[in-house]
Scaffold this motif. Structure first.
Motif, short mmCIF file in Angstrom:
data_model
loop_
_atom_site.label_atom_id
_atom_site.label_comp_id
_atom_site.label_asym_id
_atom_site.label_seq_id
_atom_site.Cartn_x
_atom_site.Cartn_y
_atom_site.Cartn_z
N TYR A 46 0.86 -1.18 0.00
CA TYR A 46 0.00 0.00 0.00
C TYR A 46 0.90 1.23 0.00
O TYR A 46 2.04 1.17 0.50
N PRO A 47 0.43 2.37 -0.53
CA PRO A 47 1.27 3.58 -0.52
C PRO A 47 1.80 3.94 0.87
O PRO A 47 2.97 4.29 1.02
N TYR A 48 0.97 3.85 1.89
CA TYR A 48 1.42 4.17 3.24
C TYR A 48 2.53 3.21 3.67
O TYR A 48 3.50 3.61 4.32
N GLN A 49 2.40 1.97 3.31
CA GLN A 49 3.40 0.96 3.63
C GLN A 49 4.73 1.29 2.93
O GLN A 49 5.80 1.15 3.52
N ILE A 50 4.64 1.74 1.68
CA ILE A 50 5.84 2.16 0.95
C ILE A 50 6.51 3.31 1.68
O ILE A 50 7.72 3.31 1.90
N GLU A 51 5.70 4.28 2.09
CA GLU A 51 6.24 5.44 2.83
C GLU A 51 6.95 4.99 4.11
O GLU A 51 8.04 5.48 4.43
#
Length: 181
Positions: free
Chosen positions: A20-25
Motif C-alpha cells: 500500500y502507498p502508506y506501507q511504501i512510505e
C-alpha cells in the motif's frame, strides 16, 4: 521505456512484495531512503499513478479493517523487466555529481589562507562525523540481518568520504606550502 531514479527505487520496493502507498512510505522512512532517493510521501502517490498508467504496476482495491478503500500495488511483469534494465544501466554507468565544495575550491583564492584552512578543517570534521553515521548505519543493517548486498549502501559512502578526507588534506597541504595561493 526510460524511468527515473525515483521510479526505479519505488519499483524496487514493489519487487519485494505488493504494498500500500502508506506501507511504501514507512519502508522509505525505515530504510532512510530519503538520503539516497528522491522519494517523498507526495511523490510516491504521483509516481504510482504514473507507473500504473505505463503498465509497470497494477493495483487492487481492498477494504481496510477501518472500512476504507485502499489500493494494493504490485509490480507487473513489464515493470520487472523495465526495472532490471534500469538497474543494469545504473550499475554500469558512473554518474557525474555536482559538489558544492568544487565551487568553494575553484574560488578559494578569494578567501584569506587562514580562514580557508579553518573552513576546510571544519569540512574535514564534518566528513568524519558522516563516516561515523554510516558506520552506525552498517551496524544497524547487520543487527537487522539485512541481506549482504544492502550493506553497500552504508559502506560505499565511507570509502567516498575517506577519499574526500585525503583530498582535503592534500589541498590544505598544497596551499599551506605555497602561502601566496
Amino acid at each position: 521505456m526510460e524511468i527515473s531514479n525515483a521510479e526505479t527505487a519505488l519499483l524496487a520496493l514493489l519487487s519485494e512484495q505488493p504494498m500500500y502507498p502508506y506501507q511504501i512510505e514507512q519502508e522509505v522512512k525505515y530504510r532512510d531512503m530519503r538520503f539516497w532517493t528522491d522519494l517523498s510521501m507526495s511523490s510516491i502517490y504521483k509516481l504510482l499513478k504514473k507507473l500504473g498508467g505505463s503498465g509497470l504496476v497494477t493495483y487492487e482495491n481492498r477494504i481496510s479493517p477501518e472500512n476504507r478503500l485502499q489500493k494494493l500495488y504490485t509490480l507487473s511483469d513489464k515493470g520487472r523487466t523495465v526495472l532490471i534494465k534500469k538497474l543494469e544501466s545504473i550499475l554500469s554507468t558512473p554518474e557525474h555529481t555536482h559538489w558544492q565544495i568544487d565551487i568553494g575550491t575553484y574560488n578559494s583564492n578569494l578567501v584569506e589562507p587562514e580562514k580557508r584552512k579553518e573552513a576546510l578543517l571544519k569540512y574535514r570534521a564534518a566528513l568524519l562525523e558522516k563516516i561515523e553515521c554510516y558506520k552506525n548505519l552498517l551496524k544497524f543493517l547487520q543487527d537487522a540481518h539485512c541481506p549482504e548486498h544492502r550493506f553497500a549502501v552504508a559502506t560505499r559512502p565511507v570509502y567516498l568520504l575517506e577519499a574526500e578526507i585525503k583530498w582535503v588534506d592534500s589541498f590544505i597541504d598544497s596551499f599551506s606550502a605555497n602561502r601566496n595561493s
